[in-house]
Design an enzyme around this catalytic site. Structure first.
Site, short mmCIF file in Angstrom:
data_model
loop_
_atom_site.label_atom_id
_atom_site.label_comp_id
_atom_site.label_asym_id
_atom_site.label_seq_id
_atom_site.Cartn_x
_atom_site.Cartn_y
_atom_site.Cartn_z
N ARG A 94 0.91 -0.68 0.42
CA ARG A 94 0.05 -0.42 -0.10
C ARG A 94 0.76 1.23 -0.10
NH1 ARG A 94 -2.24 -3.88 3.67
NH2 ARG A 94 -4.49 -4.80 2.87
N ASP A 154 -10.16 -4.52 7.95
CA ASP A 154 -8.45 -5.30 9.10
C ASP A 154 -9.12 -6.41 10.24
OD1 ASP A 154 -5.71 -4.19 7.80
OD2 ASP A 154 -7.69 -3.25 7.95
N ARG A 157 -11.64 -9.16 8.75
CA ARG A 157 -11.19 -10.42 8.73
C ARG A 157 -10.80 -10.19 9.66
NH1 ARG A 157 -7.51 -7.11 3.65
NH2 ARG A 157 -8.66 -7.28 2.23
N HIS A 181 -3.45 0.27 8.64
CA HIS A 181 -4.19 -0.48 7.56
C HIS A 181 -3.22 -0.69 6.96
CE1 HIS A 181 -6.32 -2.37 4.39
NE2 HIS A 181 -6.20 -1.22 3.70
#
Ligand code: NAD
Length: 319
Positions: A94, A154, A157, A181
């Protein structure tokens, strides 16, 4: 004029109609949260096409006006969601997106300022913590009104993985991913529980005794899930779309839900001047306050490292 007089609480704007923006728009159309949604993209035809397509689902849901808009639409919107920006390609992190997406933000965020946008700015484009910090600076909005989707996805998840492992409803799992993140994110195991029962005890109830190995595997699976999805289908979008819908619910319905959004830290855990994800109370005014969940010394150390890493990147890319 009081702010509430100039905001249409039923109006949302999405900037960026790629995979994430379009999936989010589709999800919001089905949610019934808003009655008006403007879609903006530098590719005008893409925004028009998505609006046309999603409109055809409206007769099966609640009345809603959906159209390809312009920046003038942000003037009275209650929430503006920014998903515009390059996404990760296979093998990219990212953080590799920083330069490209900061430049895109420099062209987008000042448009909101020009129109005196007074609602809540929700950043989704990556790297989301850096871009939330950038958006705070460029928008001139009070810090509580600018938040990033952070580790809400997240955390979902994480709950999914734990629920799966223990064969229970993931909604009964209370656990957070905090920090960046991204690759330095932290699973806050020391506060994780299932309906009040500490996770290690719940594992024992399920005849799972290798708790430390389980922790490590789940944290890695969560951290790597975007890479795994991207290597198979080139992008991730459904999970984030539902996460964004959840954040919008908390805002529009003034729920004061505790969500691990990304927001500016001032001194919490010794971190200053960077947006990071920590559980926070989220409602109509955006971020009300952080919730200081219990973290052990190692988690705090890793959280500070996560902040340091982001701060260095931000400093290299002066705004
Ligand atoms: P995409 O390439 O499919 O879509 C990006 C869209 O942004 C395109 O339609 C493009 O035309 C538009 N765009 C680019 N520059 C623009 C500008 N200046 N003004 C308006 N529109 C512009 O990418 P995607 O898969 O939808 O991902 C979008 C972003 O969301 C990426 O940064 C990605 O990494 C991020 N993302 C975040 C999360 C999260 O959890 N926060 C999850 C998935 C993806």
């Amino acid at each position: 004029m009081d702010c509430s007089e100039c905001i249409n609480f039923k109006k949302v704007v999405i900037v960026g109609c790629g995979f994430v923006g379009a999936a989010t728009a589709f999800c919001l159309m089905q949610s019934g949260l808003f009655s008006e949604m403007a879609l903006i993209d530098s590719d005008q035809l893409k925004a028009e096409g998505e609006a046309m397509d999603i409109n055809h689902g409206v007769p099966f849901n609640k009345p809603m006006k959906i159209y390809a808009g312009s920046y003038d639409d942000v003037k009275d919107a209650s929430v503006v969601i920014v998903t515009a920006g390059a996404n990760q390609k296979s093998g990219e992190t990212r953080l590799d997106l920083v330069k490209k997406n900061i430049n895109i933000f420099k062209s987008i965020i000042p448009e909101f300022k020009k129109r005196k946008f007074k609602g809540i700015l929700l950043i989704v484009a990556n790297p989301v913590d850096i871009l939330t910090t950038v958006a705070i600076k460029l928008s001139g909005l009070p810090e509580n009104r600018v938040l990033g989707s952070g580790t809400v996805l997240d955390t979902a998840r994480l709950k999914y993985e734990i629920g799966n492992l223990l064969n229970i409803d993931s909604r009964s799992v209370h656990a957070f991913i905090v920090g960046e993140h991204g690759d330095s994110e932290i699973a806050a195991w020391s506060s994780a529980n299932v309906s009040g029962i500490k996770l290690d005890k719940f594992c024992e109830m399920r005849n799972l005794y290798n708790y430390k190995e389980i922790e490590e595997k789940i944290a890695n699976d969560v951290k790597n899930s975007a890479y795994e999805i991207i290597s198979r289908k080139k992008a991730t979008y459904y999970g984030i779309a539902v996460s964004v819908k959840r954040i919008c619910e908390a805002i529009v319905r003034n729920e004061r839900s505790i969500l691990s959004i990304s927001s500016m830290l001032h001194g919490q855990y010794g971190i200053e001047g960077i947006s990071l994800s920590m559980p926070a109370i989220v409602g109509r005014e955006g971020v009300e306050t952080f919730v200081p969940i219990q973290l052990n010394d190692n988690e705090i150390k890793n959280l500070r490292l996560s902040a340091k890493r982001l701060k260095e990147i931000l400093d290299q890319n002066k705004i």
